[in-house]
Design an enzyme around this catalytic site. Structure first.
Site, PDB file in Angstrom:
ATOM      1  CG  HIS A 120      -2.003  -1.045   1.125  1.00  0.00           C
ATOM      2  ND1 HIS A 120      -2.589  -1.591   2.248  1.00  0.00           N
ATOM      3  CD2 HIS A 120      -2.555  -1.685   0.065  1.00  0.00           C
ATOM      4  CE1 HIS A 120      -3.483  -2.502   1.870  1.00  0.00           C
ATOM      5  NE2 HIS A 120      -3.474  -2.586   0.544  1.00  0.00           N
ATOM      6  CB  CYS A 149       5.475  21.246  -4.703  1.00  0.00           C
ATOM      7  SG  CYS A 149       6.841  21.279  -5.851  1.00  0.00           S
ATOM      8  CB  SER A 190      -9.050  -7.327   9.663  1.00  0.00           C
ATOM      9  OG  SER A 190      -8.886  -6.452   8.539  1.00  0.00           O
TER      10      SER A 190
HETATM   11  N1  APR Z   1      -0.673  -8.540  17.196  1.00  0.00           N
HETATM   12  C1  APR Z   1      -1.196  -9.109  16.076  1.00  0.00           C
HETATM   13  N2  APR Z   1      -2.391  -8.742  15.540  1.00  0.00           N
HETATM   14  C2  APR Z   1      -3.069  -7.765  16.185  1.00  0.00           C
HETATM   15  C3  APR Z   1      -2.582  -7.124  17.349  1.00  0.00           C
HETATM   16  C4  APR Z   1      -1.327  -7.553  17.853  1.00  0.00           C
HETATM   17  N3  APR Z   1      -0.787  -7.020  18.964  1.00  0.00           N
HETATM   18  N4  APR Z   1      -3.512  -6.190  17.732  1.00  0.00           N
HETATM   19  C5  APR Z   1      -4.516  -6.247  16.837  1.00  0.00           C
HETATM   20  N5  APR Z   1      -4.259  -7.200  15.909  1.00  0.00           N
HETATM   21  C6  APR Z   1      -5.074  -7.598  14.763  1.00  0.00           C
HETATM   22  C7  APR Z   1      -6.558  -7.324  14.862  1.00  0.00           C
HETATM   23  O1  APR Z   1      -7.226  -8.404  15.509  1.00  0.00           O
HETATM   24  C8  APR Z   1      -6.949  -7.238  13.383  1.00  0.00           C
HETATM   25  O2  APR Z   1      -7.302  -8.512  12.867  1.00  0.00           O
HETATM   26  O3  APR Z   1      -4.627  -6.847  13.666  1.00  0.00           O
HETATM   27  C9  APR Z   1      -5.679  -6.744  12.697  1.00  0.00           C
HETATM   28  C10 APR Z   1      -5.762  -5.309  12.240  1.00  0.00           C
HETATM   29  O4  APR Z   1      -6.726  -5.254  11.211  1.00  0.00           O
HETATM   30  P1  APR Z   1      -6.904  -3.890  10.397  1.00  0.00           P
HETATM   31  O5  APR Z   1      -6.923  -2.750  11.333  1.00  0.00           O
HETATM   32  O6  APR Z   1      -8.051  -4.099   9.458  1.00  0.00           O
HETATM   33  O7  APR Z   1      -5.531  -3.755   9.574  1.00  0.00           O
HETATM   34  P2  APR Z   1      -5.179  -4.377   8.171  1.00  0.00           P
HETATM   35  O8  APR Z   1      -5.698  -5.763   8.050  1.00  0.00           O
HETATM   36  O9  APR Z   1      -3.722  -4.178   7.983  1.00  0.00           O
HETATM   37  O10 APR Z   1      -5.970  -3.403   7.166  1.00  0.00           O
HETATM   38  C11 APR Z   1      -5.718  -3.576   5.800  1.00  0.00           C
HETATM   39  O11 APR Z   1      -7.010  -1.588   5.332  1.00  0.00           O
HETATM   40  O12 APR Z   1      -7.705   0.610   5.430  1.00  0.00           O
HETATM   41  C12 APR Z   1      -6.800  -0.259   4.889  1.00  0.00           C
HETATM   42  O13 APR Z   1      -4.804   0.565   4.020  1.00  0.00           O
HETATM   43  C13 APR Z   1      -5.380   0.092   5.201  1.00  0.00           C
HETATM   44  O14 APR Z   1      -3.484  -1.403   4.999  1.00  0.00           O
HETATM   45  C14 APR Z   1      -4.752  -1.219   5.624  1.00  0.00           C
HETATM   46  C15 APR Z   1      -5.771  -2.232   5.119  1.00  0.00           C
END
Ligand code: APR
Length: 248
Positions: A120, A149, A190
């Site tokens: 991303h 800029c 997630s």
């Molecule tokens: N260790 C591991 N996992 C964790 C921890 C931890 N300490 N704390 C929370 N989590 C988990 C949550 O349970 C959740 O499943 O991390 C996940 C975070 O999910 P999101 O916030 O949805 O992040 P992500 O999956 O990276 O989102 C994907 O969505 O909006 C876009 O660009 C944004 O890159 C991002 C993409």
């Protein structure tokens, strides 16, 4: 020791090509909130309103004020945690080839990982929307928003906004690595955002073992993941890599 930790270490020991897919969860222990779930950024800010490229182009000042300025304040002080450092150890042990990260915080590279696909994009650089000039985010003066800029163009982070394509070289390489790896570790995501969440499916479909690490289960847990280790990335990855070190 939890049986899943032992199994994961044994699988890593026997694996050839290992790839990791990481999400915001691996950076939570560095003080960076996730996007979804408890304390998630999208619980208070609507991403379709503030993280979509069309909204940014309509009113860049508002997006800088509501989203991007806060991201800079959160990311500037963040440092790698035990989860990032464990993946760097794994690479140094020759047991992790590439990290495909959805994160834009640069913490994998800061921890010492050398082959990181920033699926991303990244927040470390800003680009002029008019002339393409680039500047490190750390050097951008936020006293006037949106920052501009010298040519007058508005600056934007080199992250992928909703409504934008994943950089094709990142997408193609990630798909190829996912299709050819023996083992994929899926850490702190997630699995709700495409096409990143398809990488574990491609890996599984091509015969790889999928190990998922997350305090919560996801839509991958029952259908794709072979091993689910419930817990935080820092603690779990440290335990797995410590055990692997004993086995090697
Ligand atoms: N260790 C591991 N996992 C964790 C921890 C931890 N300490 N704390 C929370 N989590 C988990 C949550 O349970 C959740 O499943 O991390 C996940 C975070 O999910 P999101 O916030 O949805 O992040 P992500 O999956 O990276 O989102 C994907 O969505 O909006 C876009 O660009 C944004 O890159 C991002 C993409």
């Amino acid at each position: 020791m939890e049986p899943e930790i032992e199994t994961a270490a044994q699988k890593l020991r026997g694996a050839g090509a290992v790839v990791a897919l990481t999400g915001a969860g691996i950076s939570v222990e560095s003080g960076i909130p996730p996007f979804r779930g408890k304390g998630g950024l999208w619980e208070t800010i609507d991403p379709m309103e503030f993280a979509h490229i069309d909204r940014f182009l309509e009113d860049p000042g508002k997006v800088w004020e509501v989203l991007i300025k806060g991201m800079k304040e959160t990311l500037d002080p963040a440092r790698p945690n035990a989860g990032h450092l464990s993946l760097a150890r794994l690479e140094a042990m020759g047991k992790l080839q590439t990290i495909i990260t959805q994160n834009v915080d640069g913490l994998h590279q800061a921890a010492g990982s050398t082959d990181v696909i920033e699926f991303h994009g990244n927040f470390a650089w800003q680009r002029c929307t008019k002339c393409g000039w680039r500047v490190e985010t750390a050097r951008v003066d936020l006293s006037v928003l949106p920052p501009r800029c010298s040519c007058g163009g508005v600056l934007r982070p080199e992250c992928v906004f909703y409504g934008e394509m994943i950089p094709s070289h990142h997408l193609v390489r990630s798909q190829s690595l996912s299709a050819s790896c023996d083992l994929m570790m899926v850490i702190g995501t997630s699995a709700e955002v495409q096409p990143a969440a398809t990488m574990p499916v491609i890996a599984k479909h091509n015969g790889a073992t999928v190990i998922e690490i997350n305090p919560e289960s996801t839509q991958l847990t029952l259908h794709v993941s072979d091993i689910f280790i419930r817990g935080g990335a820092g603690e779990v990855l440290s335990a797995v890599v410590d055990r692997l070190e004993e086995l090697l």
